[in-house]
Write an enzyme that holds these catalytic residues in place. Structure first.
Site, short mmCIF file in Angstrom:
data_model
loop_
_atom_site.label_atom_id
_atom_site.label_comp_id
_atom_site.label_asym_id
_atom_site.label_seq_id
_atom_site.Cartn_x
_atom_site.Cartn_y
_atom_site.Cartn_z
N ASP A 381 0.87 -1.16 0.00
CA ASP A 381 0.00 0.00 0.00
C ASP A 381 0.92 1.22 0.00
O ASP A 381 2.10 1.09 0.28
CB ASP A 381 -0.84 -0.07 1.28
CG ASP A 381 -1.70 1.14 1.46
OD1 ASP A 381 -2.25 1.58 0.45
OD2 ASP A 381 -1.81 1.64 2.58
N ASP A 752 -1.53 -0.73 5.96
CA ASP A 752 -1.78 -0.21 7.30
C ASP A 752 -3.24 0.06 7.59
O ASP A 752 -3.62 0.20 8.73
CB ASP A 752 -0.99 1.07 7.53
CG ASP A 752 -1.61 2.22 6.77
OD1 ASP A 752 -2.00 2.01 5.61
OD2 ASP A 752 -1.71 3.32 7.33
N ASP A 756 -6.70 -2.31 3.36
CA ASP A 756 -5.69 -3.30 3.00
C ASP A 756 -5.97 -4.67 3.61
O ASP A 756 -5.28 -5.63 3.34
CB ASP A 756 -4.30 -2.85 3.48
CG ASP A 756 -3.96 -1.48 2.94
OD1 ASP A 756 -4.19 -1.27 1.74
OD2 ASP A 756 -3.48 -0.65 3.72
#
Lengths: 1108, 347
Positions: A381, A752, A756
């Protein structure tokens, strides 16, 4: 029935649903044993060992005492059962604590104290500040006059900010007395686990208000395990209780992940099992033939003329039992043990401790550390993972005027400040949208300062920036909102909030200016979600330029727009919106549609640019890991330009001319396909050039690709080492993980935020960063770390060591089992193929459980290279990725070694202890001692570093062997009585053992030395370099050399691909080959696998090859 | 109107804040940084190891070989010789008949001086004492104590007499006790054979009871081997005890007795053999062995030869490695050997 009807405060209907007794227990006292045994026996290995143990009960066929299998089996079972029982007991205790907690509930119109477990659906529950919510409630009353309350949902979703919960419209203004008597019905869906949705309605019965249907959303609920904060009291109706709450439903046992190493071990076990069957059949046949031709002549054996019907089976079954030790019973236990130690080492790692946020790394999944060392793809990410997710407002563009371009900080831009002071209408409007159009909650702290609680860091930055520009959001109570602008208080009434979703990519609020009564629609969102909504005729060019310009700088942009609404228009729409909000099915979709009806003809007013700084050490980490042969894909919801900018900043891609970006875009299927094929072609052509190629794809194109052109894209994915996917949704992230997994790549997903989570759960390894967006990702993940840069250490140090250690441990376990089994097989040729065991039961059991298990466990402390060396030469990770330390060919080596050692032990023993010495007990003890000596030296020669524990375990074990056997030899009733004393006094015993050791280990040592010196692997060279580094090469030399060559690695790879035939023997060691073996076709690893035509295989060849 | 009443609010905010942030206690163990030595396979270490082994092995080999060479051994295979010429075609019938005279005599020459004690062994070949059916057919409890007389588990088919009373000692091993006998003489002077203490003292003391007397032994229809004197306890039946120490290999020797005097070289010894034991049905061989003993045991050149061979091989390997080292010197740990440090066009 898809719905449930909850009658408020109605005792007659409350027994329809379960009470609020929480039970997380897996077992009860009665069903523990059967259920636990059943679970354990679902494993193939356990079934196998149980079968063996049962067969051993038949004394006719058992070569040894059944205790030799039952003992370890029972120990293994008892250990896992005890662990389960202990866990379950703890769960019971915590359940009990929660169940017996006292809560206030309204009964017969009076508030009473009852235990939490006695709450029923329909009860009204009262909570005080800081109380934990005992079940899922629909809020009907709070102490706050605005009808809101605050909850902390950390236990539910890991987000630490306070969330506002609001009263349903029909309950606003009810007094506590009224709340005691309230009646009504709530129509809600059956329990589910979606903590973001609660699509239901409430209708209060007279005398309370009208018959109006009041829509309820998740904002009207207090969910189990949340805490009431900053609110004196609140009360609600229980709608879901016990294990049917949202939290209870979302509890579930995650699917256990299987590592590549585990899969390989399973395959090898299967192969050994087949081998065992073959041995059993062959020896069984031979045994039966020998019996019929020879044994019948041996009168002393008194074979009966006609045996029972099962006579033909007896000898094969005896061999089955004799050979059953081929599959080491201790393997599973040892593996579990070392794996949990690897996980502990991660938890304990000081260098991965994040001092800033005070978080230690944590391995939630203890079983997959080896996989870390075999990662091939990292999907990361961007926001919060690569960057800090600490947003600061940097620049803005208001109606074509750029602010902050010179100083890089709009807040210090004099022009902007002047504009604010001069009340420039556009600027004021701009600030108003920044301040109002969000979900930020202002909280007044003790000292009187206003703190903002925001779920989104972007909104936080915007509101704070507006405050610095004298537009301060003071309070937000229910529907009313207060702003202090330059000392002047402005009131707004919030009429509706059109929430942000990842599909809409924008949010809007409808507010009413209390002064002039105008109704305004204020919107904020991604450029492609706002700019197309501008009114016909507005020049959006400047905004597009601004967005482009900001994105080039790696800033995150948001476009702001507004429109004045006419009363009628709003009224009509408001009705539709209310309806949509109270639908039970497809609510989200319907809301989308309704929102779109309002959000059009906006006047776009400006663009904000927010900076998100890179985390420390991100570029270095990415560079190191890429050197280690790991491919990076960046999956972000952010804009393409921003994503590319960040990618450049963190070494993700190289700028021209070293790197080249290939864009896949298009709006229609045809365009996308054409673009995709063009990129693929370019990729194929340029793959021989030393160039970093990366493709960039956006969410829209990706959607089409994943639906229509999966195979073409897969081909591209295999070729491409780097990719940037922007504007992707959480589910697309997960799909990309699936795609790479389907190509047999080991994937690691790191992120995080809540978006995700799906990607993290889908990937082979999920790593969560305990970041600012809450702990949601970290909770779903297998590993949680504080900062992205720790990933380097997690993979290169922990992953690599774990892989190396497990590779040795598992193969060694097979080696030692095969060793003793081969000896038994050889002995059977000397005992009339009748299935006699050379070794007695005690020795066999102790051999497996003790003598050979303990020394090898020190492998958890073994380090082939120092951490520093690995970090400096990350390329060495290729060995793990390719599975070069555990694959069919290395296993064949161990197999061969055990065969050779068995021959050595057996032949030497038989010859040295021939004639008058060939007494059974003595001979068997000599052979056993030989095995023990050999295994001690095998462990010694295969270990790379020796700590005090190694010496204790290896040599201590050898001493223990003698100590134990001397003790047994002192027991008169033991079969071993006096044997060990006799042997220890015989010079020939020691001479024989010395011979066995040297003949067994000599060739191993010579071969190892030869390979080490003249066919050194990269690991060997680095080991040697560690030693001689000081003498000849400084570390810097090595480093600079690496750097200069590194850029060629890619080209190297592709070039060498064409030479692959030259390196034929190594192809089997490429990751592809390993993969194939792991693949579905069973036991096909004996055929040399074909190399896949990708650079990975090529890379490995050159890296792992050393020619003259 | 507040349900909290007078109770104090819980103060959980700060305490529950990040329980996991508690920094672990770090030690060298948890950091995997325990002091460790890392031996490398450098040429010096490996070559000197091989030389050392060679240097150690050759003298040991020589010593073993000479010890074994000093053992004087006379082996005489008699299973065929002891069948009269007319019965050679049907040895089985001869051995199974109770009417035939099974005594046979022979003489042999003592090749070298044999120092007392001279061990007398009988050697059987192709006899599977380790056969699964056979090796387990005994009951140690019954042998040990009178109290367990009725214990005949594992002993089938020689567990009980047809009327159900236990056979002591039960089982196939005891039942098939070897029953050839030997006597020795020189020129009509009988050589004493000492049959005392041929079994392990530990067996006599602990494995075979002094209160256990043979019972119902060899009474069945099928006679296996030797009969036992029912008035002597098992602990004194040394032939049985020796026989019941089963051999691990199909060719084995068992101690028959000792001659407690030196045999001079070229002495003619005549042996009288009672050839009773049936090895003919399975083509087993029987030998009589007279042998002295040394520190390493009987005559067995294997260890000596193996040590000499391995010793020389090690020296050879060491030399080969030295030569290789001189011919192809290699700098250990040269990073230019690392494949990723090499020019791709170099090969």
């Amino acid at each position: 029935m898809m719905k449930r009807f909850v009658y408020i405060n109605d005792d007659s209907s409350q027994n329809l649903y379960c009470d609020n007794r929480i039970s997380n227990r897996k077992y009860t006292i009665l069903n523990f044993l059967p259920k636990n045994l059943w679970e354990q026996f679902r494993r193939f290995m356990n079934q196998y060992f149980l079968l063996i143990a049962c067969l051993q009960l038949w004394s006719l066929i058992t070569p040894v005492n059944p205790a030799s299998t039952w003992g370890p089996l029972i120990i293994i079972f008892a250990v896992s059962a005890t662990k389960e029982a202990w866990d379950d007991y703890n769960r019971y205790l915590s359940d009990k604590q929660a169940n017996e907690k006292e809560v206030w509930v309204v009964k017969d119109g009076i508030r009473k104290h009852i235990k939490a477990q006695d709450i029923h659906v329909g009860n009204i529950v009262w909570l005080r500040e800081n109380d934990e919510v005992p079940c899922d409630l629909v809020l009907i009353g709070t102490s706050e006059p605005q009808g809101i309350c605050y909850v902390e949902t950390a236990a539910l979703d890991g987000e630490t900010d306070l969330k506002t919960r609001v009263l349903p419209s029909s309950c606003i203004g009810l007094t506590p007395e009224q709340l005691h008597k309230i009646k009504g019905v709530i129509e809600c869906p059956n329990p589910d686990k979606d903590i973001r949705r609660f699509d239901s309605n409430m209708r209060l019965f007279p005398p309370f208000i009208d018959n109006d249907l009041c829509p309820l959303t998740i904002d009207n609920t207090l969910l189990q395990s949340c805490y009431l904060r900053n609110t004196e009291w609140a009360c609600g109706v229980a709608v879901y209780t016990g294990n049917e709450t949202k939290l209870g439903m979302s509890r579930g046992v995650p699917e256990p992940k299987l590592t590549a190493v585990d899969a390989m071990i399973d395959k090898l076990t299967g192969a050994i099992f087949l081998f065992q069957i073959v041995v059993v059949i062959v020896l069984g046949f031979a045994g039966n033939i020998w019996k019929d031709t020879e044994a019948r002549k041996q009168w002393y054996a008194q074979y009966p003329e006609d045996g029972p019907w099962y006579e033909l089976l007896v000898i094969p079954l005896r061999f089955e039992l004799l050979c059953s030790i081929m599959i080491p019973i201790s393997l599973k236990v040892s593996l579990d043990l070392v794996k949990s130690i690897y996980a502990k080492f991660i938890d304990w790692d000081e260098e991965m401790y994040d001092h800033e946020t005070m978080t230690a790394p944590h391995a939630a999944n203890t079983a997959i550390s080896e996989d870390l060392g075999q990662v091939e793809y990292i999907l990361t990410d961007k926001t919060g993972t690569l960057t800090e997710n600490k947003m600061s407002f940097r620049r803005c563009c208001i109606n074509g005027t750029f602010y902050g371009n010179e100083s890089g900080d709009a807040l210090k831009d004099v022009e902007l400040l002047n504009a604010v002071i001069n009340n420039v209408p556009d600027v004021i409007r701009f600030l108003t949208i920044m301040t109002i159009c969000n979900t930020v909650v202002p909280v007044r702290s003790m000292s009187g300062n206003i703190l903002y609680k925001a779920q989104s860091q972007d909104e936080d930055a915007l509101v704070n920036a507006a405050a610095r520009l004298h537009m301060v959001l003071i309070s937000k109570n229910g529907n009313s909102l207060e702003i202090n602008f330059n000392g002047k208080l402005i009131h707004y009434e919030i009429l509706d909030t059109l929430e942000f979703t990842s599909e809409r990519k924008r949010m809007s609020v409808v507010v009413k200016d209390s002064e002039d009564g105008k109704i305004l629609l204020l919107s904020k969102g991604a450029d492609e979600a706002i700019l197309p909504l501008s009114y016909a005729g507005q020049q959006i060019r400047p905004f597009v330029d601004a967005v482009d310009q900001y994105a080039q700088l790696g800033l995150r942009t948001l476009c702001l727009g507004w429109r004045e609404l006419k009363d009628d228009e709003y009224k009509d729409w408001s009705q539709a919106f209310k309806e949509a909000r109270s639908t039970l099915v497809n609510r989200e979709w319907k809301l989308d549609e309704v929102c779109q009806r309002l959000e059009h003809d906006l006047e776009v007013i400006g663009v904000t640019a927010v900076e998100d700084q890179l985390q420390d050490g991100v570029p270095e980490t990415i560079e190191t890991l890429r050197k280690a042969g790991i491919n990076f894909w960046m999956l972000t919801g952010d804009k393409q330009k921003t994503a590319i900018q960040i990618a450049l900043l963190c070494n993700f891609i190289s700028s021209e001319p070293r790197g080249q970006l290939l864009f896949i875009n298009g709006k229609t299927e045809d365009e996308v396909l054409r673009s995709l094929e063009r990129v693929l072609l370019t990729m194929k052509i340029t793959s021989s050039e030393p160039k970093d190629l990366a493709f960039v794809v956006d969410g829209w194109a990706l959607e089409i690709i994943l639906k229509q052109y999966r195979s073409v894209f897969t081909e591209l994915a295999i070729l491409s080492r780097t990719a940037i996917c922007c504007r992707v949704t959480p589910s697309q992230k997960a799909q990309l993980v699936e795609l790479l997994k389907s190509c047999d790549y080991r994937t690691l997903a790191i992120g995080d935020g809540g978006n995700d989570v799906r990607m993290i759960q889908n990937a082979d390894i999920g790593v969560g960063i305990s970041g600012r967006e809450g702990l949601q990702a970290a909770r779903a993940a297998d590993y949680s770390i504080g900062k992205f840069r720790f990933l380097k250490r997690l993979i290169l140090v922990h992953g690599r060591y774990s892989y190396n250690r497990t590779a040795f441990l598992s193969q060694y376990s097979f080696y030692k089992s095969l060793l003793i089994c081969f000896i038994q097989i050889f002995f059977s040729f000397f005992s009339g193929v009748s299935g006699t065991s050379l070794f007695n039961s005690i020795s066999l059991m102790a051999y497996n459980v003790f003598y050979t298990s303990v020394p090898v466990l020190t492998v958890v402390l073994d380090k082939d290279l120092t951490e520093k060396t690995v970090m400096q030469n990350p390329q060495i990770l290729f060995y793990c990725q390719a599975g070069r330390l555990l694959n069919p060919s290395t296993f064949a080596g161990w197999f061969g070694r055990s065969l050779y050692h068995a021959l050595v032990v057996f032949l030497i023993t038989v010859h040295a202890y021939a004639d008058e010495k060939s007494e059974m007990e003595q001979l068997s003890m000599v052979a056993l001692s030989g095995c023990i000596w050999l295994q001690a030296f095998v462990v010694t020669i295969e270990m790379n570093s020796f700590t005090i524990f190694h010496h204790l375990a290896i040599w201590g074990n050898l001493l223990c062997f003698y100590g134990l056997n001397l003790m047994i030899s002192a027991i008169p009733s033991a079969g071993l009585y006096t044997i060990m004393f006799r042997l220890c006094r015989q010079p020939s015993y020691w001479i024989t053992l010395f011979l066995i050791t040297v003949v067994g280990m000599g060739p191993v040592l010579a071969l190892k030395y030869f390979r080490y010196t003249y066919r050194s692997s990269a690991i060997n060279i680095l080991q040697q370099a560690e030693r001689s580094r000081v003498a000849t090469f400084s570390i810097r030399d090595l480093d600079s050399q690496l750097k200069s060559i590194e850029k060629d690695v890619g080209s190297l790879a592709s070039r060498n691909k064409f030479k692959s035939s030259v390196y034929e023997p190594l192809i089997t060691d490429s990751p592809t080959a390993t993969r194939r073996a792991v693949g579905p076709s069973a036991f096909d690893f004996l055929q040399p696998a074909q190399s896949r035509d990708d650079q990975n295989a090529g890379l490995l060849e050159i890296v792992c090859m050393l020619t003259e | 109107m507040n349900p909290t009443g007078d109770s104090t609010p819980e103060t959980d905010g700060a305490t529950e804040r990040r329980k996991k942030s508690k920094k672990p206690n770090y030690s060298r163990f948890t950091q995997q940084e325990l002091p460790a030595c890392k031996p490398l396979l450098t040429p010096t270490i490996v070559i000197s190891t091989f030389i050392l082994i060679g240097v150690l092995f050759i003298p040991i080999g020589l010593a073993s070989l000479s010890a074994s060479g000093n053992v004087v051994e006379i082996v005489y295979r008699y299973d065929i010789d002891c069948i009269p010429q007319q019965s050679q075609d049907d040895k089985l019938a001869f051995i199974q008949s109770s009417l035939t005279n099974k005594t046979c005599t022979t003489t042999f020459n003592v090749p070298k001086n044999m120092k007392a004690p001279v061990h007398i062994y009988y050697e059987l070949d192709n006899f599977y004492q380790n056969h699964r059916r056979y090796v387990k057919s005994r009951n140690d409890k019954q042998l040990r104590s009178k109290a367990y007389e009725l214990e005949t588990t594992n002993c089938a088919p020689e567990a009980t007499t047809p009327d159900g009373s236990p056979i002591v000692p039960c089982g196939l091993i005891a039942w098939s006790l070897f029953n050839d006998t030997y006597s020795f003489a020189t020129q009509s002077k009988v050589i004493e054979v000492n049959k005392k203490n041929i079994a392990w003292q530990s067996d006599k003391d602990h494995k075979f009871g002094s209160d256990v007397y043979p019972k119902n032994f060899q009474q069945g229809g099928l006679i296996g081997g030797a009969k036992l004197n029912e008035s002597i306890p098992l602990s004194e039946q040394e032939d049985l005890i020796v026989w019941m120490r089963t051999a691990a290999l199909p060719q084995f020797r068992k101690l028959y007795g000792r001659i407690e005097r030196d045999l001079a070289a070229n002495e003619q010894i005549s042996v009288t053999i009672e050839n009773n034991y049936n090895t003919y049905s399975f083509e087993g061989e029987k030998r009589l062995v007279l042998s002295t003993t040394s520190w390493i045991g009987g005559k067995n050149g294997f260890l000596g030869v193996a040590y000499l061979t391995i010793g020389s091989l090690c020296i050879f390997l060491a030399v080969a490695f030295i030569v290789l080292y001189l011919l192809k010197p290699r700098t250990l740990g040269d990073p230019s050997y690392l494949s990723w440090n090499r020019n791709p066009d170099g090969h």
